[in-house]
Design an enzyme around this catalytic site. Structure first.
Site, short mmCIF file in Angstrom:
data_model
loop_
_atom_site.label_atom_id
_atom_site.label_comp_id
_atom_site.label_asym_id
_atom_site.label_seq_id
_atom_site.Cartn_x
_atom_site.Cartn_y
_atom_site.Cartn_z
N ASN A 1 32.92 52.47 45.15
CA ASN A 1 34.35 52.53 45.48
C ASN A 1 35.10 53.51 44.55
OD1 ASN A 1 33.98 50.46 47.37
ND2 ASN A 1 34.25 48.90 45.80
N GLY B 1 41.37 50.72 38.54
CA GLY B 1 42.13 50.50 37.31
C GLY B 1 41.29 49.89 36.21
N GLU C 1 47.02 44.67 38.73
CA GLU C 1 47.20 45.77 39.66
C GLU C 1 47.42 45.19 41.05
OE1 GLU C 1 44.15 49.05 38.82
OE2 GLU C 1 43.61 48.12 40.69
N GLY D 1 37.71 42.12 44.23
CA GLY D 1 36.38 41.58 44.48
C GLY D 1 36.36 40.06 44.46
N SER D 2 35.29 39.54 45.02
CA SER D 2 35.20 38.10 45.21
C SER D 2 35.02 37.35 43.90
CB SER D 2 34.04 37.78 46.15
OG SER D 2 32.96 38.65 45.89
N VAL D 3 34.32 37.96 42.95
CA VAL D 3 34.08 37.25 41.70
C VAL D 3 35.40 37.07 40.93
CG1 VAL D 3 32.87 37.29 39.50
CG2 VAL D 3 31.73 38.11 41.55
N GLY E 1 40.50 42.13 38.45
CA GLY E 1 40.17 43.22 39.34
C GLY E 1 39.93 42.76 40.76
#
Ligand code: COA
Length: 504
Positions: free
Chosen positions: A381, A385, A291, A268-270, A266
């Protein structure tokens, strides 16, 4: 301009449709619905929305805006500031827009990204007046060749009354050939989607369109906004290591091989850090069916770790964008860009057996996940997905730091304040403290494992107390209902979830 016209508009029927962005924006009327290309800052229509925003400074106008996902070029921010949006869907990630949504100044529909095309195809949503899509070219057959994202562009073009194409000459023309556009057809009348391997091509290289629908072609020259990704820090690195340990255990148990299974990661930074962590691992010949492709996937390709990647959008930092664009011919052999309906399609996710890694805002002791709503009410946000993937993946993994806001929030709580992913759809939870593999565990087996392995030490005892009290009440999934949201209420009243402040 004439050379440009022939290079970028190769269908002679369309060469006389070139207009300015201002002219194209003037066709849009109050109350209309727009389908804009763009997915997590990539491949967004830039010039016409910007011209429309300018127009709204002089006249009041409200439109519905549908997209693939979030937009770049500050368009979501500027549209929100201009107050020109009645309803926005299916995803956004802009702080200004988030504020307007939470203040009730605009409507937002937070929708699974793979469902949007179905809803449009079935005429459930407002009809789309204008599809406005970015392209590198219109080819000899009149097909629109998208740029760095496909998102929902193909369904917008198919179902809209009119189409405006933005040909962006700053986007590399070498993107042509990268896309695979497939139309599923109506539900109940469609064939199986014959995508059996990550690299399979099942469609066309561009978006087919009735040329009569294209009423304007606008030339632009503007790169995508760079991604805002934060590079891995010590904590995200530790989380990546825990996740890799879990995957190694799966290999050791014979449930996976060193090739793992196609990976989805997904935003994001992690999630980016986790993929980065795979560079130094023993895993090889990896496949990505995701995605969004962020920087880390290109690093993995460079490191010889990823053999093929399929996505619906490429969102890169400035530096990585320069590198990827300069070497696009090389990367093209290992990439495909698809509509989001296909990149996120349950049938394919289940068939390929994906390992899906997404980020949670908060998780509860039984494994329910909230990815979207701060304290259950305020939109962050959107689900994006994450639901498409988590519900259907072979392994649905959620990552989150165990604490937020300097430790005043525990990301593991008695009861999540909003549920995006139910306990039935969550297999593994990872924090910087460790991981909890929930597969095959009953709720009362899950809670102690999550508390022991994932919760920050400063909240462990407090959460254990809650669980013990709940267990005395009994039930399959025990709760003390009057205390289930007490941690959130405590944060609202006292600025911390800690009940025993002297425990810190
Ligand atoms: N309660 C309240 N706020 C919290 C929180 C919690 N339990 N946990 C984190 N936060 C805050 C952080 O403090 C941070 O706030 P800031 O922006 O004021 O600094 C913000 O939420 C983002 O957290 P961060 O740790 O930076 O995570 P991230 O950038 O990796 O984003 C999500 C996390 C969940 C917001 C993001 O992954 C998301 O939108 N997910 C849903 C969509 C999705 O999963 N798509 C996947 C398919 S691509």
């Amino acid at each position: 301009m004439e050379n440009n016209t022939m290079k970028y508009i190769r269908d002679p029927r369309l060469t006389d449709r070139v207009v300015t962005a201002k002219d194209a924006a003037s066709w849009i009327k109050d109350g209309m619905t727009l389908g804009l290309s763009g997915f997590t800052r990539a491949g967004d229509a830039k010039a016409v929305p910007t011209a429309l925003i300018e127009r709204t400074k002089k006249e009041s106008l409200k439109v519905n805006v549908y997209t693939g996902a979030s937009l770049g070029s500050d368009i979501d921010k500027l549209m929100a500031e201009a107050g020109m949006i009645h309803k926005r869907m299916p995803f956004q990630a802009d702080p200004t827009m988030r504020k307007k949504i939470n203040q009730g100044e605009m409507l937002f529909v937070d929708q699974h990204l793979s469902h949007m095309a179905e809803a449009i195809r079935a005429d459930v949503l407002c009809p789309i007046d204008f599809a406005i899509v970015e392209a590198v070219a219109i080819d000899e057959n009149g097909m629109i060749i998208p740029t760095t994202s496909v998102g929902n562009s193909s369904i917008f073009v198919e179902k809209s009354k009119h189409v405006i194409v933005e040909i962006n000459t700053a986007q590399p023309i070498e993107l042509e050939g990268l896309h695979d556009i497939y139309e599923t057809g109506m539900q109940g009348k469609r064939d199986p989607i014959l995508l059996k391997n990550v690299q399979d091509r099942i469609g066309t290289i561009g978006i087919p369109v009735d040329s009569e629908k294209i009423i304007g072609i606008v030339f632009t020259h503007q790169l995508d906004s760079a991604s805002t990704i934060v590079q891995p820090d010590e904590e995200t690195q530790i989380m990546a290591n825990h996740l890799i340990d879990f995957l190694k255990r799966e290999v050791k148990a014979g449930r996976l091989t060193n090739q793992l299974a196609p990976l989805q990661s997904g935003i994001g930074s992690v999630a980016n850090a986790v993929l980065h962590g795979l560079i130094d691992s023993e895993f090889t010949d990896l496949e990505v069916y995701s995605e969004v492709l962020q920087d880390a996937v290109f690093d993995l390709i460079d490191a010889g770790k990823v053999r093929f990647a399929s996505c619906c959008s490429i969102t890169l930092s400035d530096e990585k964008m320069k590198h990827v664009y300069a070497n696009l011919e090389k990367y093209k052999e290992r990439l495909i860009l698809r509509p989001q309906e296909i990149s996120n399609h349950p049938e394919i996710i289940r068939r390929l057996g994906l390992i899906s890694i997404n980020t949670a805002l908060e998780v509860d002791i039984y494994g329910n996940v909230n990815s979207t709503h701060v304290r259950g009410t305020h939109m962050m946000n959107g689900i994006g997905g994450s639901g498409d993937f988590a519900r259907n993946a072979r392994l649905a993994i959620f990552v989150t730091k165990s604490i937020a806001k300097n430790g005043d929030i525990s990301s593991i709580v008695p009861f999540v304040s909003h549920v995006d992913h139910t306990e039935h759809d969550v297999d593994v939870i990872v924090t910087e403290q460790g991981y909890a593999d929930l597969r095959g565990l009953a709720p009362i087996e899950r809670a102690p494992l999550i508390i022991q392995n994932c919760v920050h030490p400063s909240y462990r005892e407090q959460l254990l107390e809650y669980f013990e009290e709940a267990r005395h009440k009994g039930g399959q999934t025990p709760h003390v209902l009057e205390k289930a949201f007490s941690w959130h209420i405590n944060y609202e009243k006292n600025g911390t979830m800690r009940q025993h402040v002297n425990q810190i």
